[in-house]
Design a protein around this motif. Structure first.
Motif, PDB file in Angstrom:
ATOM      1  N   GLN A 117       0.831  -1.207   0.000  1.00 55.52           N
ATOM      2  CA  GLN A 117       0.000   0.000   0.000  1.00 55.52           C
ATOM      3  C   GLN A 117       0.868   1.259   0.000  1.00 55.52           C
ATOM      4  N   ALA A 118       1.942   1.223   0.764  1.00 55.13           N
ATOM      5  CA  ALA A 118       2.838   2.382   0.824  1.00 55.13           C
ATOM      6  C   ALA A 118       3.450   2.664  -0.551  1.00 55.13           C
ATOM      7  N   LEU A 119       3.885   1.618  -1.221  1.00 55.96           N
ATOM      8  CA  LEU A 119       4.476   1.789  -2.550  1.00 55.96           C
ATOM      9  C   LEU A 119       3.444   2.299  -3.541  1.00 55.96           C
ATOM     10  N   GLU A 120       2.225   1.784  -3.447  1.00 52.45           N
ATOM     11  CA  GLU A 120       1.146   2.261  -4.322  1.00 52.45           C
ATOM     12  C   GLU A 120       0.841   3.732  -4.054  1.00 52.45           C
ATOM     13  N   ALA A 121       0.965   4.142  -2.793  1.00 51.98           N
ATOM     14  CA  ALA A 121       0.677   5.536  -2.427  1.00 51.98           C
ATOM     15  C   ALA A 121       1.761   6.490  -2.909  1.00 51.98           C
ATOM     16  N   GLY A 122       2.958   5.950  -3.186  1.00 50.04           N
ATOM     17  CA  GLY A 122       4.035   6.801  -3.665  1.00 50.04           C
ATOM     18  C   GLY A 122       5.304   6.788  -2.836  1.00 50.04           C
ATOM     19  N   TYR A 123       5.315   6.046  -1.735  1.00 47.39           N
ATOM     20  CA  TYR A 123       6.547   5.931  -0.945  1.00 47.39           C
ATOM     21  C   TYR A 123       7.608   5.234  -1.778  1.00 47.39           C
ATOM     22  N   ARG A 124       8.846   5.708  -1.635  1.00 45.93           N
ATOM     23  CA  ARG A 124       9.962   5.079  -2.330  1.00 45.93           C
ATOM     24  C   ARG A 124      11.132   4.839  -1.366  1.00 45.93           C
ATOM     25  N   HIS A 125      10.836   4.812  -0.100  1.00 43.93           N
ATOM     26  CA  HIS A 125      11.846   4.558   0.935  1.00 43.93           C
ATOM     27  C   HIS A 125      11.212   3.607   1.941  1.00 43.93           C
ATOM     28  N   ILE A 126      11.754   2.390   2.041  1.00 49.49           N
ATOM     29  CA  ILE A 126      11.228   1.370   2.940  1.00 49.49           C
ATOM     30  C   ILE A 126      12.323   0.950   3.912  1.00 49.49           C
ATOM     31  N   ASP A 127      11.981   0.912   5.192  1.00 43.21           N
ATOM     32  CA  ASP A 127      12.951   0.591   6.238  1.00 43.21           C
ATOM     33  C   ASP A 127      12.536  -0.683   6.966  1.00 43.21           C
ATOM     34  N   THR A 128      13.455  -1.645   7.041  1.00 39.96           N
ATOM     35  CA  THR A 128      13.204  -2.871   7.784  1.00 39.96           C
ATOM     36  C   THR A 128      14.455  -3.233   8.585  1.00 39.96           C
ATOM     37  N   ALA A 129      14.479  -4.442   9.156  1.00 39.43           N
ATOM     38  CA  ALA A 129      15.620  -4.877   9.962  1.00 39.43           C
ATOM     39  C   ALA A 129      15.543  -6.377  10.166  1.00 39.43           C
ATOM     40  N   GLN A 130      16.699  -6.978  10.409  1.00 37.56           N
ATOM     41  CA  GLN A 130      16.727  -8.416  10.646  1.00 37.56           C
ATOM     42  C   GLN A 130      15.821  -8.820  11.805  1.00 37.56           C
ATOM     43  N   ILE A 131      15.872  -8.066  12.890  1.00 42.51           N
ATOM     44  CA  ILE A 131      15.131  -8.433  14.092  1.00 42.51           C
ATOM     45  C   ILE A 131      13.627  -8.242  13.939  1.00 42.51           C
ATOM     46  N   TYR A 132      13.185  -7.488  12.951  1.00 41.10           N
ATOM     47  CA  TYR A 132      11.748  -7.287  12.755  1.00 41.10           C
ATOM     48  C   TYR A 132      11.059  -8.565  12.284  1.00 41.10           C
ATOM     49  N   GLY A 133      11.824  -9.467  11.682  1.00 38.83           N
ATOM     50  CA  GLY A 133      11.245 -10.715  11.219  1.00 38.83           C
ATOM     51  C   GLY A 133      10.314 -10.563  10.024  1.00 38.83           C
ATOM     52  N   ASN A 134      10.473  -9.473   9.277  1.00 39.59           N
ATOM     53  CA  ASN A 134       9.564  -9.248   8.139  1.00 39.59           C
ATOM     54  C   ASN A 134      10.298  -8.957   6.833  1.00 39.59           C
ATOM     55  N   GLU A 135      11.586  -9.252   6.765  1.00 36.24           N
ATOM     56  CA  GLU A 135      12.324  -8.974   5.540  1.00 36.24           C
ATOM     57  C   GLU A 135      11.737  -9.731   4.346  1.00 36.24           C
ATOM     58  N   SER A 136      11.309 -10.967   4.561  1.00 40.28           N
ATOM     59  CA  SER A 136      10.725 -11.742   3.467  1.00 40.28           C
ATOM     60  C   SER A 136       9.451 -11.091   2.951  1.00 40.28           C
ATOM     61  N   GLU A 137       8.620 -10.617   3.874  1.00 36.04           N
ATOM     62  CA  GLU A 137       7.369  -9.968   3.483  1.00 36.04           C
ATOM     63  C   GLU A 137       7.634  -8.649   2.768  1.00 36.04           C
ATOM     64  N   VAL A 138       8.623  -7.905   3.237  1.00 33.23           N
ATOM     65  CA  VAL A 138       8.998  -6.660   2.567  1.00 33.23           C
ATOM     66  C   VAL A 138       9.484  -6.963   1.153  1.00 33.23           C
ATOM     67  N   GLY A 139      10.294  -8.009   1.028  1.00 38.93           N
ATOM     68  CA  GLY A 139      10.787  -8.392  -0.285  1.00 38.93           C
ATOM     69  C   GLY A 139       9.675  -8.788  -1.237  1.00 38.93           C
ATOM     70  N   LEU A 140       8.707  -9.534  -0.730  1.00 34.16           N
ATOM     71  CA  LEU A 140       7.567  -9.928  -1.561  1.00 34.16           C
ATOM     72  C   LEU A 140       6.752  -8.718  -1.996  1.00 34.16           C
ATOM     73  N   ALA A 141       6.550  -7.803  -1.071  1.00 39.18           N
ATOM     74  CA  ALA A 141       5.776  -6.598  -1.394  1.00 39.18           C
ATOM     75  C   ALA A 141       6.446  -5.794  -2.494  1.00 39.18           C
ATOM     76  N   ILE A 142       7.759  -5.659  -2.410  1.00 33.11           N
ATOM     77  CA  ILE A 142       8.499  -4.923  -3.437  1.00 33.11           C
ATOM     78  C   ILE A 142       8.410  -5.653  -4.771  1.00 33.11           C
ATOM     79  N   GLU A 143       8.592  -6.960  -4.732  1.00 32.74           N
ATOM     80  CA  GLU A 143       8.532  -7.756  -5.954  1.00 32.74           C
ATOM     81  C   GLU A 143       7.157  -7.662  -6.602  1.00 32.74           C
ATOM     82  N   GLU A 144       6.096  -7.799  -5.797  1.00 34.75           N
ATOM     83  CA  GLU A 144       4.741  -7.802  -6.334  1.00 34.75           C
ATOM     84  C   GLU A 144       4.250  -6.409  -6.728  1.00 34.75           C
ATOM     85  N   SER A 145       4.946  -5.370  -6.255  1.00 40.27           N
ATOM     86  CA  SER A 145       4.519  -4.005  -6.577  1.00 40.27           C
ATOM     87  C   SER A 145       4.718  -3.678  -8.053  1.00 40.27           C
ATOM     88  N   GLY A 146       5.677  -4.351  -8.676  1.00 41.02           N
ATOM     89  CA  GLY A 146       5.980  -4.066 -10.075  1.00 41.02           C
ATOM     90  C   GLY A 146       6.827  -2.822 -10.260  1.00 41.02           C
TER      91      GLY A 146
END
Length: 257
Positions: A26-55
């Protein structure tokens, strides 16, 4: 890749599973172009999928992740970063940070900053930086790596923790400041002072808090799971507050200098 870090990004702390993926999409669709994550957040895979699926082309997104304390040793550091890249589905990130300074004496700063620099040399990240470093620790890090090597110090900044001493010191050392938790985990939304300022600017307290940081020249990474709030936070970049307008200025405050 984007050369400069966009001053308004999306943080993903405490976002997990499908919520993390959907929020980043949703953030990428809204126009964000800066995404912040971290190893300890446990969501790097989900962030990666979101970026991949965003096109959206990878080169249009500024992506940050952070190395956790358990991975600071020379043996663990680079393998952990390579694992992060695999989860994020990217060849490299734009910014790699030390998430917290190690204070137990298990790994020296020289060792883990050396590994951080190696990641940059190997092309695993474009920029390197630190997070939650005190002024003294930042100076030590710069002495180790050299002036100009540390891109940012990511620290907590919001109206109730303005961190001016850290901000001023980073400015003196030519290190960008990235403020996390800019909305103080939602506390700003009920703040009477911020509500009053927001009413005068036809905005909301979240936008005021974000605009306050942006007008100081900081980067800020608010988090949200709702498209309405993501849009509102993004619109804060268009909000101009009155000059020298204090955010934290209750009726019991002193006569400020």
């Amino acid at each position: 890749m984007i050369n400069e870090m966009p001053t308004l990004g999306m943080g993903t702390f405490r976002l997990e599973g499908d919520i993390a993926k959907d929020s980043v999409k949703q953030a990428l669709e809204a126009g964000y172009r800066h995404i912040d994550t971290a190893q300890i957040y446990g969501n790097e895979s989900e962030v990666g999928l979101a970026i991949e699926e965003s096109g959206i082309d990878r080169n249009e997104i500024f992506l940050t992740t952070k190395v956790w304390l358990d991975n600071l040793s020379a043996e663990a550091f680079i393998p952990s970063v390579e694992e992060s890249l695999a989860k994020l589905k990217v060849a490299s990130v734009d910014l790699l940070l030390i998430h917290w300074p190690e204070k137990e004496g298990k790994v020296s700063m020289k060792e883990y900053l050396g590994e951080l620099a190696k990641c940059q040399e190997k092309g695993l990240t474009k920029h390197i930086g630190v997070s939650n470093f005190t002024n003294e620790q930042l100076d030590e890090a710069l002495n180790i790596l050299g002036d100009g090597k540390i891109y940012t110090n990511q620290v907590e900044v919001h109206p109730y923790l303005q961190n001016q001493a850290v901000i001023k010191h980073c400015e003196r050392r030519s290190v960008k400041v990235t403020g996390y938790m800019p909305l103080a985990v939602g506390k700003v939304m009920e703040d009477k002072v911020l509500l009053d300022i927001a009413n005068r600017h036809n905005s909301n307290p979240a936008q005021v808090a974000i605009a306050w940081q942006l007008q100081q020249g900081l980067t800020t990474i608010p988090s949200s799971t709702k498209r309405r709030n993501l849009d509102g936070n993004l619109a804060a970049s268009q909000l101009t507050l009155d000059a020298n307008e204090r955010i934290a200025n209750p009726d019991f405050a002193p006569a400020w200098d």
